[in-house]
Design an enzyme around this catalytic site. Structure first.
Site, PDB file in Angstrom:
ATOM      1  CD  GLU A 163      -1.806  -2.348   1.524  1.00 40.65           C
ATOM      2  OE1 GLU A 163      -0.647  -2.591   1.923  1.00 40.65           O
ATOM      3  OE2 GLU A 163      -2.699  -3.211   1.477  1.00 40.65           O
TER       4      GLU A 163
ATOM      5  CG  HIS B  77     -10.066  -6.442   8.054  1.00 38.40           C
ATOM      6  ND1 HIS B  77      -9.037  -6.853   8.853  1.00 38.40           N
ATOM      7  CD2 HIS B  77      -9.735  -6.831   6.788  1.00 38.40           C
ATOM      8  CE1 HIS B  77      -8.131  -7.470   8.112  1.00 38.40           C
ATOM      9  NE2 HIS B  77      -8.520  -7.471   6.862  1.00 38.40           N
TER      10      HIS B  77
HETATM   11  C1  LIG Z   1      -2.035  -4.202   4.707  1.00 38.83           C
HETATM   12  C2  LIG Z   1      -2.989  -5.190   4.175  1.00 38.83           C
HETATM   13  N1  LIG Z   1      -3.235  -5.210   2.856  1.00 38.83           N
HETATM   14  C3  LIG Z   1      -4.111  -6.084   2.343  1.00 38.83           C
HETATM   15  C4  LIG Z   1      -4.760  -6.970   3.150  1.00 38.83           C
HETATM   16  C5  LIG Z   1      -5.785  -7.925   2.577  1.00 38.83           C
HETATM   17  N2  LIG Z   1      -5.234  -9.266   2.556  1.00 38.83           N
HETATM   18  C6  LIG Z   1      -5.452 -10.111   3.565  1.00 38.83           C
HETATM   19  S1  LIG Z   1      -4.616 -11.532   3.375  1.00 38.83           S
HETATM   20  C7  LIG Z   1      -3.988 -11.028   1.907  1.00 38.83           C
HETATM   21  C8  LIG Z   1      -3.083 -11.925   1.138  1.00 38.83           C
HETATM   22  C9  LIG Z   1      -1.883 -12.248   1.913  1.00 38.83           C
HETATM   23  O1  LIG Z   1      -1.074 -13.070   1.179  1.00 38.83           O
HETATM   24  P1  LIG Z   1       0.142 -13.791   1.874  1.00 38.83           P
HETATM   25  O2  LIG Z   1       0.967 -12.821   2.615  1.00 38.83           O
HETATM   26  O3  LIG Z   1       0.816 -14.581   0.823  1.00 38.83           O
HETATM   27  O4  LIG Z   1      -0.544 -14.741   2.950  1.00 38.83           O
HETATM   28  P2  LIG Z   1      -1.518 -15.977   2.694  1.00 38.83           P
HETATM   29  O5  LIG Z   1      -2.909 -15.435   2.736  1.00 38.83           O
HETATM   30  O6  LIG Z   1      -1.202 -16.575   1.393  1.00 38.83           O
HETATM   31  O7  LIG Z   1      -1.266 -16.882   3.843  1.00 38.83           O
HETATM   32  C10 LIG Z   1      -4.412  -9.753   1.589  1.00 38.83           C
HETATM   33  C11 LIG Z   1      -4.061  -9.028   0.373  1.00 38.83           C
HETATM   34  C12 LIG Z   1      -4.488  -6.910   4.529  1.00 38.83           C
HETATM   35  N3  LIG Z   1      -5.128  -7.703   5.400  1.00 38.83           N
HETATM   36  N4  LIG Z   1      -3.587  -6.029   5.017  1.00 38.83           N
END
Ligand SMILES: Cc1ncc(C[n+]2csc(CCOP(=O)(O)OP(=O)(O)O)c2C)c(N)n1
Ligand SMILES: [Mg+2]
Lengths: 346, 335
Positions: free
Chosen positions: B72, B141
Site C-alpha cells: 500500500e 477491518h
Molecule cells: C495491509 C494489508 N493489505 C491487504 C490486506 C488484505 N489481505 C489479507 S490476506 C492477503 C493476502 C496475503 O497473502 P500472503 O501474505 O501470501 O498470505 P496468505 O494469505 O497466502 O497466507 C491480503 C491481500 C491486509 N489484510 N492487510
C-alpha cells in the site's frame, strides 16, 4: 532448548499430533463458518501444517512468535488451548481475547504468541521489536515472525528485516510461500523466483526449504535459532507450501484449478510424516487411528466448550482501551448503564 | 479532460445497488478518458474482494485495471507520482484500515505537493476504500477513519449515502484535479436506489443533499446512517417531523445547506460512524454554532462510535457501531 525434540519418539509423535490438531481444528472451523456459527473472516491453514509445527517445535516456550491473518496453525503449534481458540472464534468471553479479536487476532502473551494479525506484513516489525527486548535485556530468547509470500512485498517487512540484520537481533523471518496472496499468484507480485534470495541484500543467511516436510522446516529453524542466540543475527527462511482451501472461507477461487490442489495433496505434510513414523516404528496404524479419534474428540469438545461459553456483556465493549481509564469512555459506558441499551448518542 | 465537475441532470434513471453504481462510475470514466486507470489488490482478474470492480478487467485489460502486490505504501505513492505526471489513477485500498500502511505518501506527498510547488502540478488521484463495522470483521477491518483525511489540509473527502450519490461523486472525484478520498461503507454495497443513466451525470463535491424535508429536527448523516435516519424519520412521521440530510462531502463541507436547515428546525443530530471525539461531528456542530448560534433551540447531538475500536463479538460490535436506534434516542433528547 527446543520445546519438542524431533530426535525422539515422543517428540515426533507430538509433532504429528499437533499437525493433526491443526487440520481438525481448521476443518471444523470451516464447517462452522459455512453453517453460520462463526462470523467474520476465517482463513484456514490446511495444507501448511508442517511449517508452523516444524518451526514452533524448534523454539523454546520462552521464544516469541508473531503470526498472520492465517493464524490458527501458529497458535496450535505454539501450544495454545483449542478450547479458548474456538471460544474466540465464537466471540465468547472465554476466548483468548475475550471476544474482542476473533479469528484474525488470537493472541496469548503468556505463551509468547504476540498475535495473529489483520494487517499483512505487520508481524515482522513486532518480531524485530521482541528480539530487541531480548537483546536489550540480555535474555536468551528469540523472536520468529511468520509471514506470507504476499507480505514480502510490504515496505515494513523490508524495514524490519534490515533493522534486525543491522543490529544482529535474535530474530527469524519465516516466509510461508503458499504461492498466492489472495487471488494473485506469487510470481505476479515478485520479480524473483525464490523469496529467500532477498536475504542476500541484507547480508543474512537465506534458505528455501520444503514446507511440506516438517523435518526440513524444523532443521532450518533450529539452526536459525542457534545463530540468533549466538548473536549472529537473523535468518530468512522460505518454506515452500500450499493452502488447500480458498484464501478465506467463501472464496470462489476463480484463480486456480482443483488439479493444482490435488497435485500438492499428493505430498500432504501429515500423511507423509505419519507414514515415516509408522515405517520407523514410532507409531502403529492403530495408534495413528487412535490419535486421530482422540483429536477429533478434543476438537468436538472445543466446539461444545465454545457453544456453552457466555457471550460478553455489551458493557465490555468499553473495557481495555487504556490501562488508565479516561473520563470520555467512562461517560459513554455510563450512558449505556442509564438506558440499558446501545446508547452511544451524545 | 475536464477539470471542474459539471452537473448534468437527466430524467432517465435505473435501479442500481451501491456496488453497481460505483462500478458504473468507474466504467463510464474509463470509457470517457483514456488517462483513467484503476489499481489495487485483486481489483483485476478477481474483480475486487468486495466485487466492486468485477468485469472491468475483462473490458479494459490489465494495463488499465492493474493488480498490485500487497504494497500500500508503494502503490498509493505510485498513484501520487502517476497523478503528478499526467495520469488519472483510481487507487483502491481494500479496507480503509490499511490506509495506515500508506500514510506517508498521503500526508507528505499527495496532500502537499501542489502547495509546496507553488501550484505547479495537478494531483488528479482518487482513493477508493471501504469503511465501517457490522460484519464481524474486527478492529483492523472495521474502522471509519475518514475524519483523518477530511481533517488533513490538501485532501478532499466524500462519503456517499445513496447509490446516486456514490455514482455522481465518484465521477466527480475522478474528474477532479485534486486528491479525493472516496469512502464507501461495506454494509451499503447491496443498498439499491435510482441512479441517473446519463454518462454526463456528476454531483459537485461540496454539496449536501436534503433527502427528506422536515420541520422539527435536522438529522445530518453520512453513509449507512443516511438510510437508517430516513427509516427513523418515516417511523416518527406524524409525531416528529424529521429533516434528513446526506452530507455527501466532508471536505469541502456544505455549511450553507446545513445552516439553512437548522435555521428552520433549531435542532440537530449529527450521525456519522467515525469515533466521536475530535471528529466530523465536532466540525459540523462548530460550524452551526459559529453560523447559526441564535437559531439553536436545543443542545446539538452526536451519534458515532464511543471512542473505541470495533470489537469482533456481535454484542460488543452492536454496542459501539451506531444505528437508527441511536439516532432515534438522540432525537428524543432534543424534541
Ligand atoms: C495491509 C494489508 N493489505 C491487504 C490486506 C488484505 N489481505 C489479507 S490476506 C492477503 C493476502 C496475503 O497473502 P500472503 O501474505 O501470501 O498470505 P496468505 O494469505 O497466502 O497466507 C491480503 C491481500 C491486509 N489484510 N492487510
Ligand atoms: Mg500466500
Amino acid at each position: 532448548m527446543s520445546s519438542i525434540s524431533i530426535e525422539d519418539t515422543d517428540g515426533r509423535r507430538e509433532i504429528l499430533r499437533r499437525m493433526l490438531t491443526i487440520r481438525e481444528f481448521d476443518s471444523t472451523a470451516g464447517d462452522l463458518f459455512a453453517d453460520g456459527e462463526i462470523p467474520g473472516f476465517v482463513h484456514l491453514y490446511i495444507g501448511e501444517e508442517a511449517v508452523a509445527v516444524g518451526a514452533c517445535a524448534a523454539l523454546d516456550e520462552e521464544d516469541y512468535i508473531t503470526s498472520t491473518h492465517r493464524g490458527h496453525g501458529h497458535c496450535i503449534a505454539k501450544g495454545l488451548d483449542p478450547n479458548r481458540m474456538m471460544a474466540e472464534l465464537f466471540g465468547r468471553r472465554d476466548g483468548y481475547c475475550n471476544g474482542k479479536g476473533g479469528s484474525m487476532h488470537i493472541a496469548d502473551v503468556e505463551a509468547n504468541m504476540l498475535g495473529a494479525n489483520g494487517i499483512v506484513g505487520a508481524g515482522p516489525p513486532l518480531a524485530t521489536g521482541a528480539a530487541l527486548t531480548s537483546q536489550f535485556k540480555g535474555e536468551d530468547r528469540i523472536a520468529l515472525a511468520f509471514l506470507g509470500d504476499g507480505a514480502v512485498a510490504q515496505g515494513q517487512v523490508h524495514e524490519a528485516i534490515n533493522l534486525a540484520a543491522t543490529w544482529d537481533l535474535p530474530a527469524v523471518f519465516l516466509v510461508e510461500n503458499n504461492h498466492f496472496g489472495e487471488g494473485t499468484p506469487a510470481d505476479e507480485q515478485h520479480n524473483i523466483e525464490n523469496l529467500s534470495e532477498t536475504a542476500e541484500s541484507y547480508n543474512i543467511p537465506g534458505f528455501t526449504v520444503d514446507g511440506m516436510d516438517v523435518t526440513a522446516v524444523n532443521e532450518a529453524v533450529a539452526e536459525a535459532r542457534e545463530r540468533a542466540r549466538n548473536g549472529e543475527g537473523p535468518t530468512l527462511i522460505e518454506a515452500d507450501t500450499y493452502r488447500y482451501r480458498g484464501h478465506f472461507e467463501g472464496d470462489p477461487e476463480p484463480y486456480r484449478d482443483e488439479e493444482d490442489v490435488k497435485h500438492w495433496q499428493e505430498r500432504d505434510p501429515i500423511d507423509t510424516f505419519a507414514e515415516r513414523l509408522i515405517d520407523r516404528g514410532d507409531l502403529t496404524e492403530a495408534e495413528l487411528e487412535e490419535m486421530r479419534s482422540e483429536i477429533a474428540a478434543e476438537i468436538e469438545a472445543a466446539v461444545e466448550y465454545a457453544r456453552d461459553a457466555d457471550l460478553p456483556d455489551p458493557s465490555e465493549a468499553y473495557d481495555d482501551m487504556f490501562g488508565e481509564p479516561v473520563p470520555e469512555i467512562e461517560e459513554f459506558a455510563s450512558r449505556l448503564r442509564a438506558d440499558g441499551a446501545g446508547g452511544d448518542s451524545r | 479532460m475536464s477539470t471542474q465537475p459539471e452537473t448534468a441532470s437527466s430524467d432517465r434513471t435505473e435501479t442500481l445497488t451501491v456496488r453497481e453504481a460505483i462500478r458504473a462510475a468507474l466504467r463510464e470514466e474509463m470509457e470517457q478518458d483514456e488517462d483513467v486507470f484503476v489499481m489495487g489488490e485483486d481489483v483485476g482478474k478477481f474483480g475486487g474482494v468486495l466485487d466492486v470492480t468485477d468485469g472491468l478487467f475483462e473490458q479494459f485489460g490489465g494495463e488499465r485495471v492493474r493488480d498490485t502486490p500487497i504494497s500500500e505504501a508503494g502503490f498509493v505513492g505510485a498513484g501520487v507520482g502517476a497523478a503528478a505526471t499526467g495520469s488519472r489513477p483510481v487507487v483502491e485500498v481494500m479496507f480503509s484500515d490499511f490506509l495506515g500502511v500508506s500514510g506517508e505518501q498521503i500526508m507528505n506527498q499527495m496532500a502537499k505537493m501542489r502547495y509546496m510547488f507553488g501550484g505547479k502540478i495537478e494531483m488528479p488521484v482518487t482513493i477508493r476504500t471501504t469503511e465501517g463495522g457490522g460484519m464481524g470483521a474486527a478492529s483492523q477491518h472495521s474502522g471509519t477513519p475518514h475524519t483523518w483525511f477530511a481533517h488533513f489540509p490538501g485532501l478532499k473527502a466524500v462519503t456517499p449515502g445513496t447509490p446516486a450519490a456514490a455514482k455522481g461523486l465518484l465521477k466527480s472525484a475522478i474528474r477532479s484535479n485534486d486528491p479525493v478520498f472516496f469512502f464507501e461503507n461495506k454494509m451499503m454495497y447491496e443498498q439499491s436506489g435510482e441512479v441517473p443513466t446519463d454518462p454526463g451525470y456528476t454531483l459537485p463535491i461540496g454539496e449536501a443533499s436534503v433527502e427528506r424535508e422536515g420541520e422539527d429536527v435536522t438529522v445530518v448523516a453520512t453513509q449507512r446512517l443516511v438510510g437508517e435516519s430516513l427509516d427513523v424519520a418515516e417511523d416518527l412521521a406524524g409525531e416528529t417531523s424529521v429533516e434528513v440530510i446526506d452530507v455527501r462531502s466532508l471536505y469541502p463541507l456544505d455549511t450553507d445547506t446545513l445552516a439553512d436547515s437548522i435555521r428552520k428546525t433549531g435542532r440537530m443530530v449529527v450521525a456519522d460512524e467515525s469515533p466521536i471525539s475530535y471528529g466530523v461531528h465536532a466540525e459540523i456542530v462548530t460550524r452551526m454554532v459559529e453560523n447559526e448560534f441564535f437559531s439553536l433551540d436545543a443542545p446539538l447531538q452526536r451519534v458515532g462510535v464511543p471512542d473505541t475500536h470495533i470489537p469482533f463479538s456481535s454484542p460488543l460490535e452492536d454496542e459501539v457501531v451506531p444505528d437508527g436506534d441511536d439516532v432515534r434516542d438522540a432525537i428524543s433528547q432534543v424534541v
